[in-house]
Design a protein around this motif. Structure first.
Motif, PDB file in Angstrom:
ATOM      1  N   ILE A   1       0.863  -1.186   0.000  1.00 46.64           N
ATOM      2  CA  ILE A   1       0.000   0.000   0.000  1.00 46.64           C
ATOM      3  C   ILE A   1       0.894   1.228   0.000  1.00 46.64           C
ATOM      4  O   ILE A   1       1.719   1.402   0.900  1.00 46.64           O
ATOM      5  CB  ILE A   1      -0.922   0.007   1.236  1.00 46.64           C
ATOM      6  CG1 ILE A   1      -1.836  -1.209   1.209  1.00 46.64           C
ATOM      7  CG2 ILE A   1      -1.748   1.286   1.259  1.00 46.64           C
ATOM      8  CD1 ILE A   1      -2.656  -1.386   2.468  1.00 46.64           C
ATOM      9  N   GLY A   2       0.740   2.056  -1.044  1.00 46.99           N
ATOM     10  CA  GLY A   2       1.536   3.271  -1.134  1.00 46.99           C
ATOM     11  C   GLY A   2       0.679   4.485  -0.889  1.00 46.99           C
ATOM     12  O   GLY A   2       0.594   4.994   0.220  1.00 46.99           O
ATOM     13  N   CYS A   3      -0.018   4.931  -1.931  1.00 47.46           N
ATOM     14  CA  CYS A   3      -0.751   6.194  -1.859  1.00 47.46           C
ATOM     15  C   CYS A   3      -2.134   6.054  -1.230  1.00 47.46           C
ATOM     16  O   CYS A   3      -2.684   6.995  -0.699  1.00 47.46           O
ATOM     17  CB  CYS A   3      -0.915   6.754  -3.266  1.00 47.46           C
ATOM     18  SG  CYS A   3      -1.930   5.692  -4.330  1.00 47.46           S
ATOM     19  N   GLU A   4      -2.720   4.876  -1.343  1.00 35.73           N
ATOM     20  CA  GLU A   4      -4.084   4.604  -0.852  1.00 35.73           C
ATOM     21  C   GLU A   4      -5.151   5.467  -1.532  1.00 35.73           C
ATOM     22  O   GLU A   4      -6.221   5.663  -0.985  1.00 35.73           O
ATOM     23  CB  GLU A   4      -4.166   4.762   0.673  1.00 35.73           C
ATOM     24  CG  GLU A   4      -4.453   3.444   1.327  1.00 35.73           C
ATOM     25  CD  GLU A   4      -4.620   3.528   2.831  1.00 35.73           C
ATOM     26  OE1 GLU A   4      -5.353   2.701   3.350  1.00 35.73           O
ATOM     27  OE2 GLU A   4      -4.030   4.422   3.473  1.00 35.73           O
TER      28      GLU A   4
ATOM     29  N   GLY B   1      -5.299   5.252  -5.348  1.00 28.89           N
ATOM     30  CA  GLY B   1      -5.397   4.841  -6.742  1.00 28.89           C
ATOM     31  C   GLY B   1      -4.367   5.399  -7.694  1.00 28.89           C
ATOM     32  O   GLY B   1      -4.521   5.275  -8.905  1.00 28.89           O
ATOM     33  N   VAL B   2      -3.295   5.995  -7.176  1.00 27.06           N
ATOM     34  CA  VAL B   2      -2.326   6.640  -8.066  1.00 27.06           C
ATOM     35  C   VAL B   2      -1.084   5.782  -8.323  1.00 27.06           C
ATOM     36  O   VAL B   2      -0.631   5.658  -9.463  1.00 27.06           O
ATOM     37  CB  VAL B   2      -1.907   8.018  -7.492  1.00 27.06           C
ATOM     38  CG1 VAL B   2      -0.802   8.645  -8.323  1.00 27.06           C
ATOM     39  CG2 VAL B   2      -3.109   8.945  -7.430  1.00 27.06           C
ATOM     40  N   CYS B   3      -0.532   5.164  -7.284  1.00 29.28           N
ATOM     41  CA  CYS B   3       0.802   4.562  -7.426  1.00 29.28           C
ATOM     42  C   CYS B   3       0.796   3.171  -8.049  1.00 29.28           C
ATOM     43  O   CYS B   3       1.792   2.735  -8.624  1.00 29.28           O
ATOM     44  CB  CYS B   3       1.502   4.525  -6.076  1.00 29.28           C
ATOM     45  SG  CYS B   3       0.830   3.311  -4.903  1.00 29.28           S
ATOM     46  N   GLY B   4      -0.282   2.425  -7.898  1.00 24.85           N
ATOM     47  CA  GLY B   4      -0.360   1.081  -8.479  1.00 24.85           C
ATOM     48  C   GLY B   4       0.241  -0.016  -7.625  1.00 24.85           C
ATOM     49  O   GLY B   4       0.200  -1.191  -8.001  1.00 24.85           O
ATOM     50  N   ALA B   5       0.814   0.317  -6.474  1.00 29.41           N
ATOM     51  CA  ALA B   5       1.492  -0.696  -5.653  1.00 29.41           C
ATOM     52  C   ALA B   5       0.549  -1.798  -5.176  1.00 29.41           C
ATOM     53  O   ALA B   5       0.969  -2.930  -4.951  1.00 29.41           O
ATOM     54  CB  ALA B   5       2.145  -0.021  -4.441  1.00 29.41           C
ATOM     55  N   CYS B   6      -0.716  -1.480  -5.022  1.00 27.94           N
ATOM     56  CA  CYS B   6      -1.685  -2.420  -4.431  1.00 27.94           C
ATOM     57  C   CYS B   6      -2.420  -3.251  -5.479  1.00 27.94           C
ATOM     58  O   CYS B   6      -3.416  -3.908  -5.150  1.00 27.94           O
ATOM     59  CB  CYS B   6      -2.709  -1.626  -3.625  1.00 27.94           C
ATOM     60  SG  CYS B   6      -3.720  -0.575  -4.701  1.00 27.94           S
TER      61      CYS B   6
ATOM     62  N   ARG C   1      -6.920  -1.836  -8.584  1.00 27.71           N
ATOM     63  CA  ARG C   1      -6.215  -1.297  -7.415  1.00 27.71           C
ATOM     64  C   ARG C   1      -7.017  -1.630  -6.169  1.00 27.71           C
ATOM     65  O   ARG C   1      -8.147  -1.156  -6.007  1.00 27.71           O
ATOM     66  CB  ARG C   1      -6.051   0.207  -7.580  1.00 27.71           C
ATOM     67  CG  ARG C   1      -5.053   0.397  -8.681  1.00 27.71           C
ATOM     68  CD  ARG C   1      -4.886   1.680  -9.305  1.00 27.71           C
ATOM     69  NE  ARG C   1      -4.012   1.358 -10.439  1.00 27.71           N
ATOM     70  CZ  ARG C   1      -2.954   2.057 -10.792  1.00 27.71           C
ATOM     71  NH1 ARG C   1      -2.652   3.158 -10.170  1.00 27.71           N
ATOM     72  NH2 ARG C   1      -2.207   1.668 -11.793  1.00 27.71           N
TER      73      ARG C   1
ATOM     74  N   CYS D   1      -6.791  -0.726  -3.227  1.00 22.05           N
ATOM     75  CA  CYS D   1      -7.074   0.356  -2.278  1.00 22.05           C
ATOM     76  C   CYS D   1      -8.312   1.139  -2.678  1.00 22.05           C
ATOM     77  O   CYS D   1      -8.773   1.987  -1.919  1.00 22.05           O
ATOM     78  CB  CYS D   1      -5.873   1.296  -2.146  1.00 22.05           C
ATOM     79  SG  CYS D   1      -5.612   2.379  -3.574  1.00 22.05           S
TER      80      CYS D   1
END
Ligand code: FES
Ligand code: FES
Length: 165
Positions: free
Chosen positions: A40-43, A45-50, A60, A62
């Motif tokens: 979990i990065g930005c929470e 919907g921007v970073c794509g980590a999730c 995503r 999150c």
């Protein structure tokens, strides 16, 4: 808030849990299921980590409430390896230096899995467009593109164990 019962299949395993409706799917995956490979990065919907694969589409986690996953099938990064062996895509990320800190990696692997299942022979431009939805602060993306292209090439020449799993 009243809890609701949900059933969701993750990497082939059925989870039946009582959850608060406001719980995010990303938090459920990590905190209830213990599958901490999903980051979990930005929470928002921007970073794509999730990113996970949700009923056959990269999404995503999150941006979803866990109650929206009731009755659904999910694949997370933990589902990519089989019997402790990395998939071709994972192996090529390692060999092509497609990761450094690894924070973005699970999300990119899942998005790429979904992407290649829908288009097994994309152009470099199409690969870069797909990756544009994922923030990586370490690699400069070159190694990631190489890893994806190597996987595609191995699939074409039949040297891959499988295209994607
Ligand atoms: S944590 Fe979900 S997109 Fe960044
Ligand atoms: S490898 Fe560190 S953010 Fe991508």
């Amino acid at each position: 808030m009243a809890r609701q019962e949900i059933e969701v299949t993750i990497n082939g395993k059925l989870y039946q849990e009582w959850v608060e409706p406001r719980m995010l799917l990303s938090d459920f995956i990590r905190e209830v299921c213990g599958l901490t490979g999903t980051h979990i990065g930005c929470e928002h919907g921007v970073c794509g980590a999730c990113t996970i694969v949700f009923d056959g589409a990269a999404v995503r986690s999150c941006l979803l409430f866990v109650v929206q996953a009731n009755g659904c099938e999910i694949q997370t990064v933990e589902g990519l390896s089989k019997d402790g062996e990395m998939s071709s895509l994972q192996k090529n990320f390692s060999e092509c230096h497609g990761l450094q800190c690894g924070f973005c990696t699970a999300g990119i692997l899942m998005a790429t899995t979904d992407f290649l299942e829908k288009n097994s022979d994309p152009s470099t431009r199409e690969i870069k467009e797909m990756l544009s939805g994922h923030l990586c602060r370490c690699t400069g993306y070159d190694g990631i593109v190489k890893a994806v292209e190597k996987t595609i090439e191995e699939n074409k020449t039949g040297t891959a164990k499988e295209l994607i799993r």
